[in-house]
Every structure is written in structure tokens, then in C-alpha cells.
Write a protein that holds these residues in place. Structure first.
Motif, PDB file in Angstrom:
ATOM      1  N   LEU A  71       0.861  -1.176   0.000  1.00  0.00           N
ATOM      2  CA  LEU A  71       0.000   0.000   0.000  1.00  0.00           C
ATOM      3  C   LEU A  71       0.891   1.217   0.000  1.00  0.00           C
ATOM      4  O   LEU A  71       1.874   1.274   0.740  1.00  0.00           O
ATOM      5  CB  LEU A  71      -0.895   0.010   1.251  1.00  0.00           C
ATOM      6  CG  LEU A  71      -1.768   1.244   1.453  1.00  0.00           C
ATOM      7  CD1 LEU A  71      -2.869   1.322   0.408  1.00  0.00           C
ATOM      8  CD2 LEU A  71      -2.385   1.242   2.857  1.00  0.00           C
ATOM      9  N   TRP A  72       0.550   2.195  -0.836  1.00  0.00           N
ATOM     10  CA  TRP A  72       1.338   3.421  -0.817  1.00  0.00           C
ATOM     11  C   TRP A  72       0.484   4.634  -1.085  1.00  0.00           C
ATOM     12  O   TRP A  72      -0.659   4.537  -1.523  1.00  0.00           O
ATOM     13  CB  TRP A  72       2.538   3.342  -1.750  1.00  0.00           C
ATOM     14  CG  TRP A  72       2.262   3.427  -3.243  1.00  0.00           C
ATOM     15  CD1 TRP A  72       1.062   3.311  -3.878  1.00  0.00           C
ATOM     16  CD2 TRP A  72       3.244   3.644  -4.264  1.00  0.00           C
ATOM     17  NE1 TRP A  72       1.228   3.442  -5.222  1.00  0.00           N
ATOM     18  CE2 TRP A  72       2.546   3.648  -5.495  1.00  0.00           C
ATOM     19  CE3 TRP A  72       4.613   3.832  -4.261  1.00  0.00           C
ATOM     20  CZ2 TRP A  72       3.196   3.832  -6.721  1.00  0.00           C
ATOM     21  CZ3 TRP A  72       5.256   4.020  -5.487  1.00  0.00           C
ATOM     22  CH2 TRP A  72       4.552   4.017  -6.690  1.00  0.00           C
ATOM     23  N   GLN A  73       1.081   5.755  -0.770  1.00  0.00           N
ATOM     24  CA  GLN A  73       0.517   7.056  -1.104  1.00  0.00           C
ATOM     25  C   GLN A  73       1.296   7.545  -2.305  1.00  0.00           C
ATOM     26  O   GLN A  73       2.528   7.569  -2.285  1.00  0.00           O
ATOM     27  CB  GLN A  73       0.659   7.999   0.099  1.00  0.00           C
ATOM     28  CG  GLN A  73       0.431   9.460  -0.194  1.00  0.00           C
ATOM     29  CD  GLN A  73       1.702  10.162  -0.611  1.00  0.00           C
ATOM     30  OE1 GLN A  73       2.802   9.730  -0.266  1.00  0.00           O
ATOM     31  NE2 GLN A  73       1.570  11.221  -1.374  1.00  0.00           N
ATOM     32  N   GLU A  74       0.586   7.873  -3.371  1.00  0.00           N
ATOM     33  CA  GLU A  74       1.281   8.353  -4.561  1.00  0.00           C
ATOM     34  C   GLU A  74       0.597   9.597  -5.105  1.00  0.00           C
ATOM     35  O   GLU A  74      -0.620   9.754  -5.014  1.00  0.00           O
ATOM     36  CB  GLU A  74       1.354   7.277  -5.643  1.00  0.00           C
ATOM     37  CG  GLU A  74       0.000   6.780  -6.118  1.00  0.00           C
ATOM     38  CD  GLU A  74       0.111   5.827  -7.306  1.00  0.00           C
ATOM     39  OE1 GLU A  74       1.000   6.020  -8.145  1.00  0.00           O
ATOM     40  OE2 GLU A  74      -0.708   4.898  -7.393  1.00  0.00           O
ATOM     41  N   GLY A  75       1.391  10.481  -5.666  1.00  0.00           N
ATOM     42  CA  GLY A  75       0.861  11.705  -6.236  1.00  0.00           C
ATOM     43  C   GLY A  75       1.252  11.836  -7.691  1.00  0.00           C
ATOM     44  O   GLY A  75       2.317  11.374  -8.108  1.00  0.00           O
ATOM     45  N   HIS A  76       0.365  12.444  -8.468  1.00  0.00           N
ATOM     46  CA  HIS A  76       0.628  12.720  -9.876  1.00  0.00           C
ATOM     47  C   HIS A  76       0.113  14.119 -10.165  1.00  0.00           C
ATOM     48  O   HIS A  76      -1.045  14.429  -9.847  1.00  0.00           O
ATOM     49  CB  HIS A  76      -0.076  11.701 -10.769  1.00  0.00           C
ATOM     50  CG  HIS A  76       0.318  10.284 -10.490  1.00  0.00           C
ATOM     51  ND1 HIS A  76       1.438   9.693 -11.045  1.00  0.00           N
ATOM     52  CD2 HIS A  76      -0.231   9.342  -9.691  1.00  0.00           C
ATOM     53  CE1 HIS A  76       1.547   8.458 -10.604  1.00  0.00           C
ATOM     54  NE2 HIS A  76       0.550   8.215  -9.772  1.00  0.00           N
ATOM     55  N   THR A  77       0.962  14.962 -10.730  1.00  0.00           N
ATOM     56  CA  THR A  77       0.548  16.338 -10.982  1.00  0.00           C
ATOM     57  C   THR A  77       0.935  16.773 -12.388  1.00  0.00           C
ATOM     58  O   THR A  77       1.866  16.246 -12.994  1.00  0.00           O
ATOM     59  CB  THR A  77       1.195  17.317  -9.974  1.00  0.00           C
ATOM     60  OG1 THR A  77       2.597  17.441 -10.244  1.00  0.00           O
ATOM     61  CG2 THR A  77       0.996  16.842  -8.542  1.00  0.00           C
ATOM     62  N   ALA A  78       0.180  17.749 -12.901  1.00  0.00           N
ATOM     63  CA  ALA A  78       0.472  18.346 -14.202  1.00  0.00           C
ATOM     64  C   ALA A  78       0.456  19.861 -14.043  1.00  0.00           C
ATOM     65  O   ALA A  78      -0.424  20.413 -13.362  1.00  0.00           O
ATOM     66  CB  ALA A  78      -0.552  17.903 -15.242  1.00  0.00           C
ATOM     67  N   HIS A  79       1.410  20.535 -14.682  1.00  0.00           N
ATOM     68  CA  HIS A  79       1.593  21.979 -14.513  1.00  0.00           C
ATOM     69  C   HIS A  79       1.793  22.666 -15.856  1.00  0.00           C
ATOM     70  O   HIS A  79       2.139  22.028 -16.858  1.00  0.00           O
ATOM     71  CB  HIS A  79       2.800  22.245 -13.613  1.00  0.00           C
ATOM     72  CG  HIS A  79       2.726  21.565 -12.287  1.00  0.00           C
ATOM     73  ND1 HIS A  79       2.206  22.145 -11.162  1.00  0.00           N
ATOM     74  CD2 HIS A  79       3.101  20.302 -11.920  1.00  0.00           C
ATOM     75  CE1 HIS A  79       2.263  21.294 -10.159  1.00  0.00           C
ATOM     76  NE2 HIS A  79       2.804  20.166 -10.584  1.00  0.00           N
ATOM     77  N   ALA A  80       1.604  23.970 -15.831  1.00  0.00           N
ATOM     78  CA  ALA A  80       1.742  24.753 -17.057  1.00  0.00           C
ATOM     79  C   ALA A  80       3.188  25.111 -17.356  1.00  0.00           C
ATOM     80  O   ALA A  80       3.541  25.346 -18.513  1.00  0.00           O
ATOM     81  CB  ALA A  80       0.900  26.027 -16.956  1.00  0.00           C
TER      82      ALA A  80
END
Length: 364
Positions: free
Chosen positions: A39-48
Motif C-alpha cells: 500500500l502506498w501514497q502516490e501523487g501525480h501532478t500536471a503543470h503549465a
């Protein structure tokens, strides 16, 4: 999905944080450290912009550093991964590296600046304020249940777990001690009162009033489970209006405190929990500092690694040089620490001028 969700600059930044179960094929598993499922905490982001993505990646590795140090009481070295150790497809990978009790390194959390590599692969574009089509800039980051293994291997001893109070499910266990039914009534009543007062003070407390096991068995049981503080209460303690407290981070006589007054016990215990938290971090930091060796030659690095220590030295080697070190010593570049010396020095491997130091160590 990002390619479908992102159309305009108004959709950015897109910030996704999730808890997910992951299954991977692992030839050799280790509990918590490398498992088929975790089990993990994961983040995915997109930026300008490129700058926003870099700021996000750096912000998240700082979040992980803060958690490791302030909550888990694990000192970490924060830095940038080498090209060979960088996440596939990423521009930069940032990491927190922790030293376990056997002095191996544990990569405890990572944050990746993906640049536009994945955006180009998946055609993730947005229309900017000028109406032009642009690729997004992305990041990803994560910390898993591997961190539990890190806590176990950083703080544990031969008696079992030692859990930092801030993350311990049970911070205090109360063990009442009696022999007769008369003693049971008064002792249990006092123990219940202590439990109530600690709960009112928002301390996570467990009263072990079971009669199937002896007090001595309970002492060992809760020590093995890593409960930071034990409160013992018997007939004499009821009479004197006091208790005995026992710290898990110490052993022998040093761990025990007799005659602790019931008046203001919650304040006393909170103070002790803070001391235990601070002591675990300080102890781990001392251990880490004692086992990181500054090296100025490849022979010195080999000697440090053979002793199970981390080697820190100026590095300007090639990818091939890095592979050579791994093949000959079993150590890899854990990171180029953010905290760097100001002056450049010769690379310990090639003799070339090196502006950065790298840390080498064997790892999980």
C-alpha cells in the motif's frame, strides 16, 4: 487519463493524491521492504510551466523529509539521484535516504520531476492563455508501507519494536498488578481512573486488565510491540497515590521511574513521550553520523563499504565508473545531498574536478 482531463490552462495545475494497492513481481521478497503487494501514497501532478513542476517535486520531498524526521524520528539524507538511479523517464529524482540498524540504506520516499517526457508520450497538451498548444510539465511522488519497515529497522532492538510516540498506535500501556480479590478491586479502580485521565488528555492508552497472563508476561508482550511507555500500578501505588513508569527506549534501571504522582500524571507522561520521541531521533542521528565516512580515494571508499559504512566523497565519475563501483563494492550512489560543500575538490575515482559530493552505500 491526464490527456483526457487536461484541455486548457484553466485545468492546471492538476493535482492528484491517492492511496493505492500495488502489485509487483519480485523475485526475492522482504517483509515491508520489498513485497509482492504494498500500500502506498502516490501523487501525480500536471503543470503549465517547468518551474511549477520543479517546485512541486521539491515541495513533496520536503514533505517526506518532515514526516520521516518529525513523526517517524528517522534522520534522512535528502538529495538528487544519479542519472543511473533516476526514475525511468524522469528528468530528476529526489530522494530521502535513511540508515537502518544494519547500516544499509533505505530509499524511504521519492519525488520525480518528469519534465514533458510522459506528456509527449501520451499527448497530454493544454491550450495556453495565448491560444497555443503546449505539453504539460509533470511530477510523481510516493511513500509506501516500506516506511513501516524503516521504523522497525531504525529503532528496534533485540526485545522487539520501539515505536516513536507520535506514530505509535498505543502510546501508553497500563499494567495493573494484584494478588488478592481485595487488591484487584482497588488496583483496577485506580488503573481505570488513570486510563480515563490519559484518554481525556488525548493520549493513546491501553489498559491490559486481562487475567490470563502474568504481569511479567504482559511487560514482555508490550515491550515487543514497541509501546513507548508502560505504567505499572499495584496496591502500594494505590496507597501512596503514585505509579511506576517504564520507558521503552531505555533498558534496566534507567528505564524505570518510581513514585510518579497520580496528580498531574497526564502532564508528566506527555513530557516523557516527548523525551522518548526526541531521544529516538537523536540516537538515530548519532548512529548515522558515526557511520558516514568522508573518502578521498577509491581505496578509502572500498574500505568504508567493506566495514558496512556509507562513503561520502567528491564525484565526477561517468556512468561506467558508477557501474564499476557497484560491481566491485556492491554500493550505489544513494544521492547527491542537497547539503553540499562550497569548494570543489578532485573526484576520488577519476581525479577530475568535482563540484558535488555523492553518498555511496549498500542498500535494500
Amino acid at each position: 487519463m491526464f490527456a483526457q482531463w487536461v484541455q486548457s490552462h484553466r485545468d492546471l495545475p492538476l493535482l492528484v493524491n491517492q492511496w493505492a494497492n500495488v502489485t509487483r513481481w519480485e523475485m526475492r521478497t522482504r517483509p515491508f521492504i520489498r513485497t509482492l503487494e504494498f500500500l502506498w501514497q502516490e501523487g501525480h501532478t500536471a503543470h503549465a510551466t517547468k518551474q511549477e513542476a520543479e517546485e512541486e517535486a521539491l515541495q513533496m520531498i520536503e514533505v517526506y523529509r518532515t514526516f520521516a524526521v518529525d513523526q517517524a524520528a528517522i534522520p534522512v539524507v535528502v538529495g538528487r539521484k544519479s542519472k543511473l538511479e533516476t526514475f525511468a523517464g524522469a528528468v530528476h529524482t529526489y530522494t530521502i535516504e535513511a540508515m537502518m540498524g544494519d547500516r544499509k540504506a533505505l530509499q524511504a520516499g521519492t519525488s520525480h520531476n518528469l519534465g514533458q517526457n510522459f506528456a509527449r508520450a501520451f499527448e497530454t497538451k493544454f491550450t495556453d492563455e495565448n491560444g497555443a498548444s503546449q505539453y504539460v510539465w509533470q511530477t510523481s511522488w510516493g511513500m509506501s508501507t516500506r516506511m513501516i519497515g524503516g521504523i522497525i529497522m531504525t529503532h528496534g532492538d533485540d526485545r522487539g519494536l520501539i515505536l516513536p510516540p507520535k506514530v505509535a498506535p498505543i502510546q501508553v500501556v497500563i499494567v495493573p498488578i494484584w494478588k488478592s480479590s481485595e487488591e484487584k478491586e482497588s488496583v483496577l479502580g485506580g488503573a481505570l481512573a488513570v486510563e480515563k485521565s490519559l484518554k481525556a488528555a488525548s493520549i493513546r492508552v491501553k489498559l491490559d486488565a486481562s487475567e490470563q497472563k502474568t504481569p511479567g508476561w504482559k511487560f514482555n508482550h508490550w515491550e515487543m510491540k514497541g509501546v513507548p511507555l508502560r505504567v505499572e500500578i499495584g496496591p502500594r501505588d494505590i496507597t501512596s497515590g503514585s505509579v511506576v513508569t517504564v520507558r521503552r527506549d531505555f533498558s534496566g534501571k534507567a528505564s524505570k521511574e518510581f513514585g510518579v504522582s497520580l496528580a498531574g500524571l497526564d502532564v508528566h507522561i506527555r513530557k516523557r513521550l516527548e523525551e522518548i520521541q526526541d531521544n529516538l531521533l537523536a540516537r538515530a542521528l548519532t548512529f548515522q553520523d558515526e557511520n558516514i565516512v568522508d573518502v578521498e580515494s577509491y581505496l578509502e571508499l572500498k574500505a568504508a563499504v567493506s566495514e558496512g559504512k556509507w562513503g561520502r566523497g567528491h564525484w565526477a565519475g561517468s556512468d561506467l565508473d558508477e557501474v564499476t563501483v557497484k560491481e566491485e563494492t556492491g554500493a550505489t550512489i544513494r544521492c547527491f545531498p542537497f547539503n553540499q560543500p562550497e569548494a570543489s575538490k578532485p573526484c576520488f575515482m577519476t581525479g577530475k574536478s568535482a563540484n558535488e559530493v555523492a553518498i555511496f552505500a549498500k542498500s535494500y
